[in-house]
Design a protein around this motif. Sequence first.
Motif, PDB file in Angstrom:
ATOM      1  N   THR A  29      20.185  18.308 122.054  1.00  0.00           N
ATOM      2  CA  THR A  29      20.452  17.033 122.741  1.00  0.00           C
ATOM      3  C   THR A  29      19.174  16.274 123.071  1.00  0.00           C
ATOM      4  N   SER A  30      18.031  16.781 122.662  1.00  0.00           N
ATOM      5  CA  SER A  30      16.765  16.104 122.978  1.00  0.00           C
ATOM      6  C   SER A  30      15.659  16.628 122.063  1.00  0.00           C
ATOM      7  N   ILE A  32      12.739  18.045 119.814  1.00  0.00           N
ATOM      8  CA  ILE A  32      12.576  18.614 118.474  1.00  0.00           C
ATOM      9  C   ILE A  32      13.936  19.028 117.872  1.00  0.00           C
ATOM     10  N   ARG A  54      23.346  20.728 127.781  1.00  0.00           N
ATOM     11  CA  ARG A  54      24.127  20.453 128.996  1.00  0.00           C
ATOM     12  C   ARG A  54      24.451  18.977 129.163  1.00  0.00           C
ATOM     13  N   ASN A  55      23.656  18.099 128.538  1.00  0.00           N
ATOM     14  CA  ASN A  55      23.743  16.668 128.817  1.00  0.00           C
ATOM     15  C   ASN A  55      24.776  15.978 127.902  1.00  0.00           C
ATOM     16  N   GLU A  81      25.416  26.127 129.587  1.00  0.00           N
ATOM     17  CA  GLU A  81      24.191  26.552 130.274  1.00  0.00           C
ATOM     18  C   GLU A  81      23.747  27.821 129.538  1.00  0.00           C
ATOM     19  N   VAL A  82      22.749  27.648 128.696  1.00  0.00           N
ATOM     20  CA  VAL A  82      22.416  28.688 127.717  1.00  0.00           C
ATOM     21  C   VAL A  82      21.688  29.888 128.338  1.00  0.00           C
ATOM     22  N   ARG A 134      18.585  33.360 122.767  1.00  0.00           N
ATOM     23  CA  ARG A 134      18.391  33.037 121.345  1.00  0.00           C
ATOM     24  C   ARG A 134      18.765  34.254 120.482  1.00  0.00           C
ATOM     25  N   VAL A 229       4.114  17.777 121.021  1.00  0.00           N
ATOM     26  CA  VAL A 229       5.110  16.766 120.645  1.00  0.00           C
ATOM     27  C   VAL A 229       5.627  16.106 121.925  1.00  0.00           C
ATOM     28  N   THR A 231       8.170  14.908 124.057  1.00  0.00           N
ATOM     29  CA  THR A 231       9.636  15.055 124.136  1.00  0.00           C
ATOM     30  C   THR A 231      10.056  15.012 125.607  1.00  0.00           C
TER      31      THR A 231
HETATM   32  N1  LIG Z   1       7.138  19.583 123.007  1.00  0.00           N
HETATM   33  C1  LIG Z   1       6.071  20.351 122.841  1.00  0.00           C
HETATM   34  O1  LIG Z   1       4.917  19.874 122.789  1.00  0.00           O
HETATM   35  C2  LIG Z   1       6.217  21.847 122.713  1.00  0.00           C
HETATM   36  C3  LIG Z   1       5.076  22.629 122.508  1.00  0.00           C
HETATM   37  C4  LIG Z   1       5.214  24.018 122.375  1.00  0.00           C
HETATM   38  C5  LIG Z   1       6.469  24.598 122.423  1.00  0.00           C
HETATM   39  N2  LIG Z   1       7.578  23.808 122.639  1.00  0.00           N
HETATM   40  C6  LIG Z   1       8.885  24.470 122.692  1.00  0.00           C
HETATM   41  O2  LIG Z   1       9.785  23.787 121.868  1.00  0.00           O
HETATM   42  C7  LIG Z   1      11.116  23.897 122.367  1.00  0.00           C
HETATM   43  C8  LIG Z   1      11.766  22.521 122.345  1.00  0.00           C
HETATM   44  O3  LIG Z   1      11.161  21.694 123.249  1.00  0.00           O
HETATM   45  P1  LIG Z   1      11.279  20.096 123.224  1.00  0.00           P
HETATM   46  O4  LIG Z   1       9.872  19.654 123.357  1.00  0.00           O
HETATM   47  O5  LIG Z   1      12.118  19.595 122.136  1.00  0.00           O
HETATM   48  O6  LIG Z   1      12.000  19.875 124.647  1.00  0.00           O
HETATM   49  P2  LIG Z   1      13.190  18.955 125.150  1.00  0.00           P
HETATM   50  O7  LIG Z   1      13.111  17.585 124.570  1.00  0.00           O
HETATM   51  O8  LIG Z   1      13.161  19.077 126.609  1.00  0.00           O
HETATM   52  O9  LIG Z   1      14.491  19.690 124.579  1.00  0.00           O
HETATM   53  C9  LIG Z   1      14.946  20.882 125.163  1.00  0.00           C
HETATM   54  C10 LIG Z   1      16.394  21.098 124.826  1.00  0.00           C
HETATM   55  O10 LIG Z   1      16.809  22.296 125.465  1.00  0.00           O
HETATM   56  C11 LIG Z   1      18.024  22.079 126.152  1.00  0.00           C
HETATM   57  N3  LIG Z   1      18.055  22.920 127.341  1.00  0.00           N
HETATM   58  C12 LIG Z   1      17.070  23.097 128.260  1.00  0.00           C
HETATM   59  N4  LIG Z   1      17.479  23.952 129.229  1.00  0.00           N
HETATM   60  C13 LIG Z   1      18.756  24.304 128.901  1.00  0.00           C
HETATM   61  C14 LIG Z   1      19.719  25.171 129.502  1.00  0.00           C
HETATM   62  N5  LIG Z   1      19.442  25.832 130.629  1.00  0.00           N
HETATM   63  N6  LIG Z   1      20.925  25.303 128.903  1.00  0.00           N
HETATM   64  C15 LIG Z   1      21.199  24.627 127.752  1.00  0.00           C
HETATM   65  N7  LIG Z   1      20.325  23.813 127.122  1.00  0.00           N
HETATM   66  C16 LIG Z   1      19.123  23.656 127.696  1.00  0.00           C
HETATM   67  C17 LIG Z   1      18.013  20.608 126.516  1.00  0.00           C
HETATM   68  O11 LIG Z   1      19.359  20.159 126.581  1.00  0.00           O
HETATM   69  P3  LIG Z   1      20.077  19.531 127.887  1.00  0.00           P
HETATM   70  O12 LIG Z   1      19.110  18.620 128.518  1.00  0.00           O
HETATM   71  O13 LIG Z   1      21.285  18.872 127.277  1.00  0.00           O
HETATM   72  O14 LIG Z   1      20.446  20.710 128.704  1.00  0.00           O
HETATM   73  C18 LIG Z   1      17.313  20.000 125.291  1.00  0.00           C
HETATM   74  O15 LIG Z   1      18.267  19.734 124.278  1.00  0.00           O
HETATM   75  C19 LIG Z   1      11.008  24.543 123.741  1.00  0.00           C
HETATM   76  O16 LIG Z   1      11.340  25.905 123.645  1.00  0.00           O
HETATM   77  C20 LIG Z   1       9.521  24.404 124.065  1.00  0.00           C
HETATM   78  O17 LIG Z   1       9.067  25.489 124.877  1.00  0.00           O
HETATM   79  C21 LIG Z   1       7.481  22.452 122.770  1.00  0.00           C
END
Ligand SMILES: NC(=O)c1ccc[n+]([C@@H]2O[C@H](COP(=O)([O-])OP(=O)(O)OC[C@H]3O[C@@H](n4cnc5c(N)ncnc54)[C@H](OP(=O)(O)O)[C@@H]3O)[C@@H](O)[C@H]2O)c1
Length: 327
Positions: A29-30, A32, A54-55, A81-82, A134, A229, A231
């Motif tokens: 939902t957000s 990557i 969740r959103n 809620e994962v 996961r 990234v 996000t």
């Molecule tokens: N962005 C970066 O620079 C970066 C760097 C290193 C690693 N990462 C890793 O990459 C992954 C993706 O991150 P992103 O940057 O794409 O973040 P993001 O935009 O915040 O996306 C996170 C996603 O996880 C879902 N989520 C979070 N908590 C949840 C929960 N308790 N239950 C169900 N869904 C949940 C959110 O959905 P809802 O809001 O709908 O719940 C959203 O779809 C993460 O594991 C992060 O640690 C990211």
Amino acid sequence: MVSLDKIKQANSTLKSYGPGLVGVFVGGTSGIGEATARSFVRHAVSPRIYLIGRNEAQASKIIADFKALNPESTTTFLKCEVSLLKNVDEVCTEIQKEEKVHVLLFTSGSMPSRKRDESAEGLDKTLALHYYARMRFIANLLPQLTAAASPIEGEGERQGETKPGLASAISVLEPGGEGEMIRDDLSLKTHYSLSNARTHAITMTRLSLSHLATSNPTVSFTHSFPGVVRTGIIRDMGLAVRLAIRALWVLARPWMVTVAESGERHLYAAVGLKSDGGAGTAGEKAHLVGADSEPRGNWGVLERYQAEGMGEVVWGHTEDVFREVCG
Ligand SMILES: NC(=O)c1ccc[n+]([C@@H]2O[C@H](COP(=O)([O-])OP(=O)(O)OC[C@H]3O[C@@H](n4cnc5c(N)ncnc54)[C@H](OP(=O)(O)O)[C@@H]3O)[C@@H](O)[C@H]2O)c1
């Protein structure tokens, strides 16, 4: 660095797998996850997509977008809620109605908390989100992944030949961050710290994916680092931290990966990396890749853990947790 042109070229071959590919995006939902699902919708023929998060409002917008992008696609939102494994089981019951799952991507994550934050199931929530949930999805959906890997008929000039089906599970976290774990407290009941939580989630991911890749050789397993990234990852942080990270993002702009490129690169991790073993150390079966789609890992630690049979230890621990929580 694998060039973006090569990546787009590989992703365009998704069509050759025929209609009805199924993509499950846990955290779709957000950020990557959403961007990778978007690439999947763009490149696949009549795909079926499951977005898990969740959103609900955000999911509705994405579903409308995807329909406009590919009118033959079908997207379903499963609210969950994962961080609770019993919720994962519930949502998997829905997905198990599919005979095959071709792409299973995990981006469900948040910034880890400084203190252990225990869920109703007795697990730290961040560790559950980044690791246990996961692995539970993968364990539940292995029959669908294995079915998706079965050979398919070639097309055009390749008619009469077969090629392996597409079956890939990708966890987005941080290969390269592997390190020393506390062996008698893998779930960090008494040794929780920000740094231990990061090291354990990353190292256990690598060890378990490699273990799964060895016993399921037709399925491709990947642990990926996306780079920096921009996000929604900081949305739950306090104002001061959000401002500080935004300032860092401005400074890091030359090295940042756009969310659209990250989506293409993570689809490439599914389409371009086969199940025949990852690059890197000898005996490595899972793929470990960085933001440039090249191998990335702390190979010294991994080789030692491999030699010590830590993959079996960590997977055994993971199954014990599944039994304790889910029965
Ligand atoms: N962005 C970066 O620079 C970066 C760097 C290193 C690693 N990462 C890793 O990459 C992954 C993706 O991150 P992103 O940057 O794409 O973040 P993001 O935009 O915040 O996306 C996170 C996603 O996880 C879902 N989520 C979070 N908590 C949840 C929960 N308790 N239950 C169900 N869904 C949940 C959110 O959905 P809802 O809001 O709908 O719940 C959203 O779809 C993460 O594991 C992060 O640690 C990211």
